[in-house]
Design a protein around this motif. Structure first.
Motif, PDB file in Angstrom:
ATOM      1  N   LEU A 160       0.813  -1.211   0.000  1.00 50.37           N
ATOM      2  CA  LEU A 160       0.000   0.000   0.000  1.00 50.37           C
ATOM      3  C   LEU A 160       0.851   1.267   0.000  1.00 50.37           C
ATOM      4  O   LEU A 160       0.602   2.207  -0.753  1.00 50.37           O
ATOM      5  N   ARG A 161       1.880   1.304   0.842  1.00 51.64           N
ATOM      6  CA  ARG A 161       2.720   2.495   0.948  1.00 51.64           C
ATOM      7  C   ARG A 161       3.409   2.805  -0.373  1.00 51.64           C
ATOM      8  O   ARG A 161       3.390   3.926  -0.880  1.00 51.64           O
ATOM      9  N   ARG A 162       4.036   1.783  -0.951  1.00 54.98           N
ATOM     10  CA  ARG A 162       4.759   1.961  -2.205  1.00 54.98           C
ATOM     11  C   ARG A 162       3.808   2.337  -3.337  1.00 54.98           C
ATOM     12  O   ARG A 162       4.103   3.200  -4.169  1.00 54.98           O
ATOM     13  N   PHE A 163       2.655   1.678  -3.379  1.00 50.81           N
ATOM     14  CA  PHE A 163       1.658   1.941  -4.418  1.00 50.81           C
ATOM     15  C   PHE A 163       1.185   3.394  -4.375  1.00 50.81           C
ATOM     16  O   PHE A 163       1.117   4.079  -5.399  1.00 50.81           O
ATOM     17  N   LEU A 164       0.881   3.897  -3.170  1.00 53.65           N
ATOM     18  CA  LEU A 164       0.397   5.270  -3.043  1.00 53.65           C
ATOM     19  C   LEU A 164       1.497   6.290  -3.327  1.00 53.65           C
ATOM     20  O   LEU A 164       1.232   7.354  -3.906  1.00 53.65           O
ATOM     21  N   LEU A 165       2.728   6.006  -2.922  1.00 53.37           N
ATOM     22  CA  LEU A 165       3.830   6.918  -3.226  1.00 53.37           C
ATOM     23  C   LEU A 165       4.054   7.028  -4.734  1.00 53.37           C
ATOM     24  O   LEU A 165       4.247   8.131  -5.281  1.00 53.37           O
ATOM     25  N   ILE A 166       4.010   5.885  -5.415  1.00 51.20           N
ATOM     26  CA  ILE A 166       4.153   5.903  -6.883  1.00 51.20           C
ATOM     27  C   ILE A 166       3.014   6.700  -7.509  1.00 51.20           C
ATOM     28  O   ILE A 166       3.228   7.540  -8.397  1.00 51.20           O
ATOM     29  N   ALA A 167       1.780   6.456  -7.023  1.00 56.70           N
ATOM     30  CA  ALA A 167       0.617   7.159  -7.571  1.00 56.70           C
ATOM     31  C   ALA A 167       0.729   8.666  -7.350  1.00 56.70           C
ATOM     32  O   ALA A 167       0.467   9.461  -8.256  1.00 56.70           O
ATOM     33  N   ALA A 168       1.144   9.068  -6.140  1.00 59.41           N
ATOM     34  CA  ALA A 168       1.240  10.499  -5.825  1.00 59.41           C
ATOM     35  C   ALA A 168       2.309  11.189  -6.673  1.00 59.41           C
ATOM     36  O   ALA A 168       2.097  12.293  -7.191  1.00 59.41           O
ATOM     37  N   LEU A 169       3.467  10.542  -6.826  1.00 59.37           N
ATOM     38  CA  LEU A 169       4.543  11.150  -7.603  1.00 59.37           C
ATOM     39  C   LEU A 169       4.179  11.234  -9.086  1.00 59.37           C
ATOM     40  O   LEU A 169       4.440  12.252  -9.747  1.00 59.37           O
ATOM     41  N   LEU A 170       3.566  10.174  -9.615  1.00 61.57           N
ATOM     42  CA  LEU A 170       3.153  10.211 -11.014  1.00 61.57           C
ATOM     43  C   LEU A 170       2.030  11.223 -11.236  1.00 61.57           C
ATOM     44  O   LEU A 170       1.992  11.906 -12.271  1.00 61.57           O
ATOM     45  N   PHE A 171       1.113  11.323 -10.270  1.00 63.68           N
ATOM     46  CA  PHE A 171       0.036  12.304 -10.382  1.00 63.68           C
ATOM     47  C   PHE A 171       0.616  13.715 -10.475  1.00 63.68           C
ATOM     48  O   PHE A 171       0.146  14.549 -11.256  1.00 63.68           O
ATOM     49  N   THR A 172       1.646  13.979  -9.668  1.00 63.41           N
ATOM     50  CA  THR A 172       2.314  15.283  -9.724  1.00 63.41           C
ATOM     51  C   THR A 172       2.917  15.523 -11.109  1.00 63.41           C
ATOM     52  O   THR A 172       2.765  16.601 -11.692  1.00 63.41           O
ATOM     53  N   GLY A 173       3.596  14.511 -11.631  1.00 59.34           N
ATOM     54  CA  GLY A 173       4.220  14.646 -12.950  1.00 59.34           C
ATOM     55  C   GLY A 173       3.197  14.899 -14.051  1.00 59.34           C
ATOM     56  O   GLY A 173       3.396  15.770 -14.913  1.00 59.34           O
ATOM     57  N   PHE A 174       2.096  14.150 -14.014  1.00 57.44           N
ATOM     58  CA  PHE A 174       1.066  14.342 -15.036  1.00 57.44           C
ATOM     59  C   PHE A 174       0.366  15.699 -14.877  1.00 57.44           C
ATOM     60  O   PHE A 174      -0.066  16.298 -15.864  1.00 57.44           O
ATOM     61  N   SER A 175       0.232  16.178 -13.655  1.00 57.15           N
ATOM     62  CA  SER A 175      -0.354  17.505 -13.426  1.00 57.15           C
ATOM     63  C   SER A 175       0.527  18.595 -14.039  1.00 57.15           C
ATOM     64  O   SER A 175       0.028  19.533 -14.664  1.00 57.15           O
ATOM     65  N   VAL A 176       1.855  18.452 -13.860  1.00 58.30           N
ATOM     66  CA  VAL A 176       2.793  19.415 -14.463  1.00 58.30           C
ATOM     67  C   VAL A 176       2.704  19.340 -15.988  1.00 58.30           C
ATOM     68  O   VAL A 176       2.750  20.375 -16.682  1.00 58.30           O
ATOM     69  N   LEU A 177       2.574  18.125 -16.525  1.00 62.46           N
ATOM     70  CA  LEU A 177       2.435  17.960 -17.970  1.00 62.46           C
ATOM     71  C   LEU A 177       1.196  18.689 -18.487  1.00 62.46           C
ATOM     72  O   LEU A 177       1.256  19.398 -19.501  1.00 62.46           O
ATOM     73  N   CYS A 178       0.064  18.545 -17.783  1.00 63.84           N
ATOM     74  CA  CYS A 178      -1.172  19.235 -18.178  1.00 63.84           C
ATOM     75  C   CYS A 178      -0.998  20.749 -18.077  1.00 63.84           C
ATOM     76  O   CYS A 178      -1.439  21.495 -18.960  1.00 63.84           O
ATOM     77  N   GLY A 179      -0.363  21.197 -16.989  1.00 68.44           N
ATOM     78  CA  GLY A 179      -0.203  22.625 -16.779  1.00 68.44           C
ATOM     79  C   GLY A 179       0.677  23.296 -17.806  1.00 68.44           C
ATOM     80  O   GLY A 179       0.601  24.525 -17.981  1.00 68.44           O
ATOM     81  N   ASN A 180       1.524  22.515 -18.489  1.00 74.88           N
ATOM     82  CA  ASN A 180       2.419  23.080 -19.506  1.00 74.88           C
ATOM     83  C   ASN A 180       2.061  22.626 -20.918  1.00 74.88           C
ATOM     84  O   ASN A 180       2.827  22.854 -21.858  1.00 74.88           O
ATOM     85  N   ALA A 181       0.877  21.992 -21.065  1.00 77.55           N
ATOM     86  CA  ALA A 181       0.475  21.481 -22.377  1.00 77.55           C
ATOM     87  C   ALA A 181       0.179  22.635 -23.336  1.00 77.55           C
ATOM     88  O   ALA A 181      -0.424  23.636 -22.959  1.00 77.55           O
ATOM     89  N   SER A 182       0.600  22.461 -24.580  1.00 72.26           N
ATOM     90  CA  SER A 182       0.331  23.463 -25.617  1.00 72.26           C
ATOM     91  C   SER A 182      -0.451  22.884 -26.780  1.00 72.26           C
ATOM     92  O   SER A 182      -0.728  23.591 -27.747  1.00 72.26           O
ATOM     93  N   ASP A 183      -0.802  21.601 -26.704  1.00 73.99           N
ATOM     94  CA  ASP A 183      -1.601  20.979 -27.760  1.00 73.99           C
ATOM     95  C   ASP A 183      -2.531  19.951 -27.135  1.00 73.99           C
ATOM     96  O   ASP A 183      -2.341  19.521 -25.980  1.00 73.99           O
ATOM     97  N   LEU A 184      -3.532  19.533 -27.883  1.00 74.09           N
ATOM     98  CA  LEU A 184      -4.576  18.644 -27.360  1.00 74.09           C
ATOM     99  C   LEU A 184      -4.017  17.273 -26.994  1.00 74.09           C
ATOM    100  O   LEU A 184      -4.397  16.701 -25.963  1.00 74.09           O
ATOM    101  N   THR A 185      -3.124  16.726 -27.819  1.00 68.51           N
ATOM    102  CA  THR A 185      -2.588  15.384 -27.549  1.00 68.51           C
ATOM    103  C   THR A 185      -1.878  15.330 -26.205  1.00 68.51           C
ATOM    104  O   THR A 185      -2.101  14.414 -25.398  1.00 68.51           O
ATOM    105  N   THR A 186      -1.027  16.315 -25.949  1.00 73.33           N
ATOM    106  CA  THR A 186      -0.313  16.359 -24.670  1.00 73.33           C
ATOM    107  C   THR A 186      -1.286  16.481 -23.507  1.00 73.33           C
ATOM    108  O   THR A 186      -1.127  15.821 -22.470  1.00 73.33           O
ATOM    109  N   MET A 187      -2.306  17.315 -23.677  1.00 74.54           N
ATOM    110  CA  MET A 187      -3.294  17.505 -22.613  1.00 74.54           C
ATOM    111  C   MET A 187      -4.045  16.209 -22.322  1.00 74.54           C
ATOM    112  O   MET A 187      -4.238  15.840 -21.152  1.00 74.54           O
ATOM    113  N   ILE A 188      -4.452  15.496 -23.348  1.00 75.29           N
ATOM    114  CA  ILE A 188      -5.207  14.250 -23.144  1.00 75.29           C
ATOM    115  C   ILE A 188      -4.329  13.193 -22.478  1.00 75.29           C
ATOM    116  O   ILE A 188      -4.776  12.466 -21.577  1.00 75.29           O
ATOM    117  N   ILE A 189      -3.050  13.098 -22.900  1.00 78.02           N
ATOM    118  CA  ILE A 189      -2.128  12.143 -22.255  1.00 78.02           C
ATOM    119  C   ILE A 189      -1.979  12.485 -20.772  1.00 78.02           C
ATOM    120  O   ILE A 189      -2.029  11.606 -19.902  1.00 78.02           O
TER     121      ILE A 189
END
Length: 523
Positions: free
Chosen positions: A90-119
């Motif tokens: 559980l601990r490892r699973f949630l840490l991975i999820a939280a860190l990846l969620f942060t990365g994908f949030s940054v990706l969305c926040g800097n997206a300049s096209d639809l494909t990047t935003m959807i990913i």
């Protein structure tokens, strides 16, 4: 914590009857914070969607995938979380999820096209969705039974307020700063979440042997079935349902996917998720009521802003404030939820909650073309109170109605049912709005005879005021469409009210909560 929640022999985890320690409460805080972030991000982009579409060059139809991709991914991952908890811990699973969620949030926040935003949004959905059922698992496995109501109330705040606050927060960030901050706001929150997870959850072992005995048929079938079903529900009306080859093919894939899941239930000793829980009288009833609650929660939070934008000319921020009203009674009653769980019979609490939800929808069936945000205050207050009573008690019933070793399966099914209810509501709303508005427009036109003296007098007055007979006819057509739209929204509230009333008798199948539940303070 997975090691504690899922011992090697599959036995139930040991759970103290005393008070939980500080580490357990930090784990519960981490779980509820993660769930809040995940539910918030479902709707936070709704207010900012027109601005985002304009800046990344997406059409209106393409822009809907910014919201849909998140929901599809989240619905896929939620029922699978229990297996990933066992595999990674559980601990490892949630840490991975939280860190990846942060990365994908940054990706969305800097997206300049639809494909990047959807990913980025799909990645947010997969990783954020992982943090919703795990919050319930932490409550069920880290807290003693008599303190679970407090944890359940904390989780209830996140599940109820997330979709409500989302549009308001997204609208404010877009208006005051930029739409990018609707995503980047997750970065500091995720930082706090990682700290809480590191402190609150003990280290646990991975179980790679589960890869050999995994129900791969069920895992891929669940992802295929839920993913395709959600796309069908989200895009069906826009694609004219089964007149579209895409919808037909996705429906076939949905059936194949769920067929794979069913086969996995009989061919694997440890299926990916125990659908047999649905045949339990109590848990099955909870899932049905949770689905209907999801329809009301997500349906009304979509209908009300649409009504106010179309008929009262409200912007996203103004509409978000009206939706937020239901959060006030929700927050007030949440403090009393643990006490209510101890003293109030679950059947009475859930029944009253569902009837309040039905009443809140019924109040909104008499809207007129002159309605504004203030006309929704009473119904929103009723809706907030009803949601707390029904949701918090159903949430506790879902945990209490199954053996503790199946808490992860129960949590996945319960939360998936709520989100699927939201998808069903949005699909139904799109279809009903199109069909009923056409129906009401034709009926209104039938009542207006060209030979009617009143109609002729009205057209003459409009022609004189506008100076153009064509403009007078267009004004009449606009009035007809406006009234038809109001009648259509009234119909949708009627349907939600009837749906809630229909599932309310299921409360009679619920069992009283365990007597050792307590409203005792946290220690």
């Amino acid at each position: 914590m997975a090691a504690a929640a899922h011992p090697a022999a599959g036995a139930a985890p040991a759970r103290s009857n005393g008070n939980a320690d500080m580490g357990a409460w930090l784990a519960v805080a981490a779980g509820t914070l993660g769930a809040m972030m995940a539910t918030l991000d479902i709707s936070i982009v709704n207010s900012a969607l027109p601005t985002i579409q304009g800046e990344i060059g997406a059409s209106g139809t393409e822009g809907t995938w910014i919201a849909t991709s998140y929901l599809v991914a989240e619905i896929i991952i939620i029922p699978l979380c229990n297996w990933f908890e066992k595999l990674l811990g559980l601990r490892r699973f949630l840490l991975i999820a939280a860190l990846l969620f942060t990365g994908f949030s940054v990706l969305c926040g800097n997206a300049s096209d639809l494909t990047t935003m959807i990913i980025g949004r799909a990645g947010q959905g997969f990783t954020g969705g992982a943090m919703i059922p795990t919050a319930m698992t932490i409550i069920a496995t880290r807290l003693p039974p008599h303190q679970q109501p407090i944890g359940t109330a904390m989780f209830g705040v996140t599940a109820i307020l997330g979709p409500i606050i989302g549009p308001l927060l997204g609208g404010w960030l877009t208006e005051a700063f930029s739409w990018h901050y609707a995503f980047l706001i997750n970065v500091p929150i995720c930082g706090l979440l990682v700290v809480l997870l590191l402190v609150g959850l003990p280290r646990d072992e991975m179980r790679p042997e589960l890869l050999k005995e995994a129900d791969w048929l069920g895992l891929f079938g669940m992802a295929l079935g839920l993913g395709c079903m959600t796309v069908v529900l989200e895009e069906g009306n826009r694609e004219q349902w089964f007149s579209s080859r895409l919808i037909v093919e996705l429906t076939i894939l949905t059936v194949i996917g769920f067929g794979m899941v069913i086969v996995g239930q009989f061919t694997n000793e440890k299926p990916i998720i125990r659908l047999s829980l649905l045949f339990d009288r109590v848990f099955g009833s909870v899932v049905i009521m949770a689905t209907m609650m999801g329809m009301v929660m997500y349906g009304t939070s979509f209908i009300i802003p649409q009504f106010l934008a179309a008929l009262a000319d409200y912007n996203a921020l103004q509409a978000g404030k009206i939706v937020m009203i239901s959060g006030f009674p929700a927050m007030a009653l949440m403090f009393f939820a643990p006490v209510l769980m101890k003293w109030v019979d679950i059947r009475i609490a859930v029944g009253v909650g569902l009837l309040l939800l039905a009443l809140s929808c019924f109040v909104d069936t008499s809207l007129t073309a002159d309605a504004v945000g203030g006309d929704f205050v009473d119904s929103q207050l009723l809706r907030g109170a009803g949601t707390v009573l029904a949701f918090v008690f159903l949430n506790q019933a879902a945990i209490s109605s199954v053996p503790v070793q199946y808490a992860g399966d129960a949590s996945g099914l319960f939360n998936a049912a709520r989100n699927i209810g939201g998808s069903l509501a949005l699909a139904a709303i799109a279809t009903v709005q199109e069909q009923r508005q056409w129906f009401h427009s034709r009926r209104l036109e039938e009542t207006l005879s060209a030979n009617s003296v009143r109609v002729q007098d009205w057209l003459a007055a409009q022609t004189q005021a506008l100076g153009d007979p064509g403009a007078a006819l267009r004004s009449l057509g606009g009035t007809i469409q406006r009234e038809a739209l109001v009648m259509t929204y009234n119909d949708m509230f009627w349907m939600l009210a009837v749906g809630i009333v229909c599932v309310t008798p299921l409360v009679l199948l619920l069992r009283p909560l365990p007597k050792n539940l307590s409203s005792g303070p946290m220690h």
